[in-house]
Motif scaffolding. Structure first.
Motif, PDB file in Angstrom:
ATOM      1  N   THR A 165     -35.936 -16.548  -9.159  1.00 27.73           N
ATOM      2  CA  THR A 165     -35.860 -15.591  -8.058  1.00 27.73           C
ATOM      3  C   THR A 165     -35.685 -14.182  -8.585  1.00 27.73           C
ATOM      4  OG1 THR A 165     -33.475 -15.847  -7.858  1.00 27.73           O
ATOM      5  CG2 THR A 165     -34.864 -17.315  -6.525  1.00 27.73           C
ATOM      6  N   GLY A 166     -36.210 -13.943  -9.758  1.00 27.03           N
ATOM      7  CA  GLY A 166     -36.083 -12.610 -10.326  1.00 27.03           C
ATOM      8  C   GLY A 166     -37.146 -12.373 -11.355  1.00 27.03           C
ATOM      9  N   GLY A 167     -37.063 -11.243 -11.987  1.00 28.44           N
ATOM     10  CA  GLY A 167     -38.039 -10.904 -12.998  1.00 28.44           C
ATOM     11  C   GLY A 167     -37.385 -10.743 -14.345  1.00 28.44           C
ATOM     12  N   ILE A 168     -38.185 -10.662 -15.352  1.00 27.64           N
ATOM     13  CA  ILE A 168     -37.708 -10.424 -16.708  1.00 27.64           C
ATOM     14  C   ILE A 168     -38.406  -9.172 -17.213  1.00 27.64           C
ATOM     15  CG2 ILE A 168     -37.613 -11.293 -19.066  1.00 27.64           C
ATOM     16  CD1 ILE A 168     -37.644 -14.112 -17.948  1.00 27.64           C
ATOM     17  N   ALA A 169     -37.633  -8.247 -17.736  1.00 28.01           N
ATOM     18  CA  ALA A 169     -38.199  -7.017 -18.295  1.00 28.01           C
ATOM     19  C   ALA A 169     -38.082  -7.075 -19.808  1.00 28.01           C
ATOM     20  CB  ALA A 169     -37.445  -5.805 -17.754  1.00 28.01           C
ATOM     21  N   PHE A 170     -39.042  -6.491 -20.481  1.00 32.65           N
ATOM     22  CA  PHE A 170     -39.044  -6.465 -21.935  1.00 32.65           C
ATOM     23  C   PHE A 170     -39.085  -5.025 -22.406  1.00 32.65           C
ATOM     24  CE2 PHE A 170     -40.820 -10.500 -20.691  1.00 32.65           C
ATOM     25  CZ  PHE A 170     -40.211 -11.388 -21.550  1.00 32.65           C
ATOM     26  N   ASP A 171     -38.418  -4.773 -23.528  1.00 31.92           N
ATOM     27  CA  ASP A 171     -38.410  -3.429 -24.097  1.00 31.92           C
ATOM     28  C   ASP A 171     -38.177  -3.560 -25.594  1.00 31.92           C
ATOM     29  OD1 ASP A 171     -38.470  -0.675 -24.261  1.00 31.92           O
ATOM     30  OD2 ASP A 171     -36.400  -0.404 -23.623  1.00 31.92           O
ATOM     31  N   THR A 172     -38.603  -2.588 -26.330  1.00 38.75           N
ATOM     32  CA  THR A 172     -38.353  -2.531 -27.768  1.00 38.75           C
ATOM     33  C   THR A 172     -37.594  -1.249 -28.042  1.00 38.75           C
ATOM     34  OG1 THR A 172     -40.412  -3.716 -28.196  1.00 38.75           O
ATOM     35  CG2 THR A 172     -39.406  -2.575 -30.056  1.00 38.75           C
ATOM     36  N   SER A 173     -36.395  -1.401 -28.611  1.00 38.52           N
ATOM     37  CA  SER A 173     -35.578  -0.223 -28.895  1.00 38.52           C
ATOM     38  C   SER A 173     -36.218   0.616 -29.996  1.00 38.52           C
ATOM     39  CB  SER A 173     -34.170  -0.642 -29.321  1.00 38.52           C
ATOM     40  OG  SER A 173     -34.218  -1.269 -30.582  1.00 38.52           O
ATOM     41  N   ALA A 174     -35.827   1.874 -30.064  1.00 39.62           N
ATOM     42  CA  ALA A 174     -36.366   2.768 -31.096  1.00 39.62           C
ATOM     43  C   ALA A 174     -36.051   2.236 -32.490  1.00 39.62           C
ATOM     44  CB  ALA A 174     -35.800   4.170 -30.913  1.00 39.62           C
ATOM     45  N   ALA A 175     -34.833   1.698 -32.688  1.00 39.39           N
ATOM     46  CA  ALA A 175     -34.454   1.154 -33.997  1.00 39.39           C
ATOM     47  C   ALA A 175     -35.303  -0.054 -34.351  1.00 39.39           C
ATOM     48  CB  ALA A 175     -32.976   0.784 -33.998  1.00 39.39           C
ATOM     49  N   ALA A 176     -35.630  -0.896 -33.364  1.00 37.17           N
ATOM     50  CA  ALA A 176     -36.417  -2.103 -33.625  1.00 37.17           C
ATOM     51  C   ALA A 176     -37.872  -1.786 -33.927  1.00 37.17           C
ATOM     52  CB  ALA A 176     -36.320  -3.045 -32.441  1.00 37.17           C
ATOM     53  N   ARG A 177     -38.359  -0.655 -33.487  1.00 37.61           N
ATOM     54  CA  ARG A 177     -39.756  -0.288 -33.750  1.00 37.61           C
ATOM     55  C   ARG A 177     -40.021  -0.062 -35.237  1.00 37.61           C
ATOM     56  NH1 ARG A 177     -39.034   3.379 -29.021  1.00 37.61           N
ATOM     57  NH2 ARG A 177     -39.643   2.118 -27.252  1.00 37.61           N
ATOM     58  N   GLU A 178     -38.949   0.199 -35.978  1.00 41.73           N
ATOM     59  CA  GLU A 178     -39.097   0.484 -37.401  1.00 41.73           C
ATOM     60  C   GLU A 178     -38.818  -0.742 -38.267  1.00 41.73           C
ATOM     61  OE1 GLU A 178     -36.575   3.835 -38.142  1.00 41.73           O
ATOM     62  OE2 GLU A 178     -37.498   4.998 -36.537  1.00 41.73           O
ATOM     63  N   THR A 179     -38.740  -1.927 -37.661  1.00 41.67           N
ATOM     64  CA  THR A 179     -38.478  -3.159 -38.408  1.00 41.67           C
ATOM     65  C   THR A 179     -39.756  -3.991 -38.470  1.00 41.67           C
ATOM     66  OG1 THR A 179     -37.771  -4.328 -36.414  1.00 41.67           O
ATOM     67  CG2 THR A 179     -36.056  -3.194 -37.677  1.00 41.67           C
ATOM     68  N   PRO A 180     -39.811  -4.962 -39.392  1.00 42.20           N
ATOM     69  CA  PRO A 180     -41.004  -5.826 -39.474  1.00 42.20           C
ATOM     70  C   PRO A 180     -41.201  -6.618 -38.183  1.00 42.20           C
ATOM     71  CG  PRO A 180     -39.549  -6.158 -41.374  1.00 42.20           C
ATOM     72  CD  PRO A 180     -38.819  -5.275 -40.416  1.00 42.20           C
ATOM     73  N   ARG A 181     -42.436  -7.053 -37.948  1.00 43.25           N
ATOM     74  CA  ARG A 181     -42.744  -7.858 -36.760  1.00 43.25           C
ATOM     75  C   ARG A 181     -41.987  -9.179 -36.816  1.00 43.25           C
ATOM     76  NH1 ARG A 181     -47.646  -6.009 -34.092  1.00 43.25           N
ATOM     77  NH2 ARG A 181     -47.615  -7.922 -32.893  1.00 43.25           N
ATOM     78  N   ALA A 182     -41.633  -9.682 -35.671  1.00 43.10           N
ATOM     79  CA  ALA A 182     -40.918 -10.962 -35.582  1.00 43.10           C
ATOM     80  C   ALA A 182     -41.851 -12.119 -35.936  1.00 43.10           C
ATOM     81  CB  ALA A 182     -40.385 -11.153 -34.173  1.00 43.10           C
ATOM     82  N   ARG A 183     -41.231 -13.223 -36.418  1.00 42.60           N
ATOM     83  CA  ARG A 183     -42.005 -14.438 -36.687  1.00 42.60           C
ATOM     84  C   ARG A 183     -42.586 -14.961 -35.382  1.00 42.60           C
ATOM     85  NH1 ARG A 183     -37.060 -16.178 -37.927  1.00 42.60           N
ATOM     86  NH2 ARG A 183     -37.422 -18.000 -36.605  1.00 42.60           N
ATOM     87  N   ARG A 184     -43.611 -15.766 -35.500  1.00 43.37           N
ATOM     88  CA  ARG A 184     -44.271 -16.331 -34.328  1.00 43.37           C
ATOM     89  C   ARG A 184     -43.309 -17.183 -33.485  1.00 43.37           C
ATOM     90  NH1 ARG A 184     -49.957 -17.436 -32.934  1.00 43.37           N
ATOM     91  NH2 ARG A 184     -50.759 -15.929 -34.397  1.00 43.37           N
ATOM     92  N   ASP A 185     -42.401 -17.910 -34.131  1.00 47.30           N
ATOM     93  CA  ASP A 185     -41.500 -18.802 -33.407  1.00 47.30           C
ATOM     94  C   ASP A 185     -40.083 -18.228 -33.271  1.00 47.30           C
ATOM     95  OD1 ASP A 185     -40.919 -18.915 -36.083  1.00 47.30           O
ATOM     96  OD2 ASP A 185     -40.588 -21.082 -36.135  1.00 47.30           O
ATOM     97  N   ALA A 186     -39.938 -16.926 -33.415  1.00 42.20           N
ATOM     98  CA  ALA A 186     -38.620 -16.289 -33.364  1.00 42.20           C
ATOM     99  C   ALA A 186     -38.037 -16.359 -31.954  1.00 42.20           C
ATOM    100  CB  ALA A 186     -38.715 -14.833 -33.808  1.00 42.20           C
ATOM    101  N   PRO A 187     -36.743 -16.694 -31.846  1.00 43.68           N
ATOM    102  CA  PRO A 187     -36.104 -16.690 -30.513  1.00 43.68           C
ATOM    103  C   PRO A 187     -35.733 -15.267 -30.103  1.00 43.68           C
ATOM    104  CG  PRO A 187     -34.533 -17.374 -32.182  1.00 43.68           C
ATOM    105  CD  PRO A 187     -35.852 -17.185 -32.887  1.00 43.68           C
ATOM    106  N   PHE A 188     -35.760 -15.010 -28.835  1.00 44.52           N
ATOM    107  CA  PHE A 188     -35.376 -13.713 -28.289  1.00 44.52           C
ATOM    108  C   PHE A 188     -34.338 -13.946 -27.196  1.00 44.52           C
ATOM    109  CE2 PHE A 188     -39.554 -12.991 -30.024  1.00 44.52           C
ATOM    110  CZ  PHE A 188     -39.406 -11.787 -30.678  1.00 44.52           C
TER     111      PHE A 188
END
Length: 173
Positions: free
Chosen positions: A1-24
């Protein structure tokens, strides 16, 4: 009964990409997600001789109206030295919200010295009204002119910050 929003913080933009099976992890709201991004936590406690009605675990800790932490515990206890009850409010401050990220670790190491400097400048803690209609309160760090000198103390691994009356008690007075 709701939505999920996604965002990438400025600090996270400078890190390597997450693994394909990485939990969030999912957070209950945007504020909780932003708070989780801060790693450093400074544990504090203040004692109040006034009503803490309207203050709840999870309430913001602010300085100049900006959130720098969150309330983690509230309890009533007896002060054996003064001979009366008091409200003990535990909270954490996230230094990364105030200091640049690279200085947050150094700030934690020097926390007592930084806190003493702020206390010398009159910093005190008071309850402030977050909403007059609902009675919600926040913990607010304020600077009191000509505040009497105090030395930083520690109890059970938490630094003790002195409080001053405020919030609805000020309005009633």
């Amino acid at each position: 009964t709701g939505g999920i929003a996604f965002d990438t913080s400025a600090a996270a933009r400078e890190t390597p990409r997450a693994r394909r099976d990485a939990p969030f992890p999912l957070y209950t709201d945007a504020a909780a997600a932003k708070s989780a991004a801060f790693n450093a936590r400074l544990k504090l406690i203040s004692y109040f001789q006034q009503s803490v009605r309207g203050l709840a675990v999870g309430a913001p800790v602010e300085i100049f109206g900006l959130q720098i932490g969150v309330v983690t515990g509230i309890k009533l206890e007896f002060d054996p030295l003064a001979g009366h009850p008091r409200a003990a409010v535990q909270y954490v401050v996230q230094p990364e919200r105030v200091f640049p990220f690279d200085k947050a670790d150094a700030t934690l190491r020097d926390a007592a010295a930084v806190t003493q400097k702020l206390l010398d400048q009159g910093m005190r803690v008071q309850l402030a009204s977050a909403n007059l209609l609902t009675g919600q309160q926040v913990v607010s760090m304020v600077f009191v002119p000509d505040a009497p000198p105090v030395k930083v103390a520690s109890i059970d691994g938490r630094m003790v910050l002195p409080s001053v009356p405020g919030g609805l008690d000020d309005l009633v007075a």
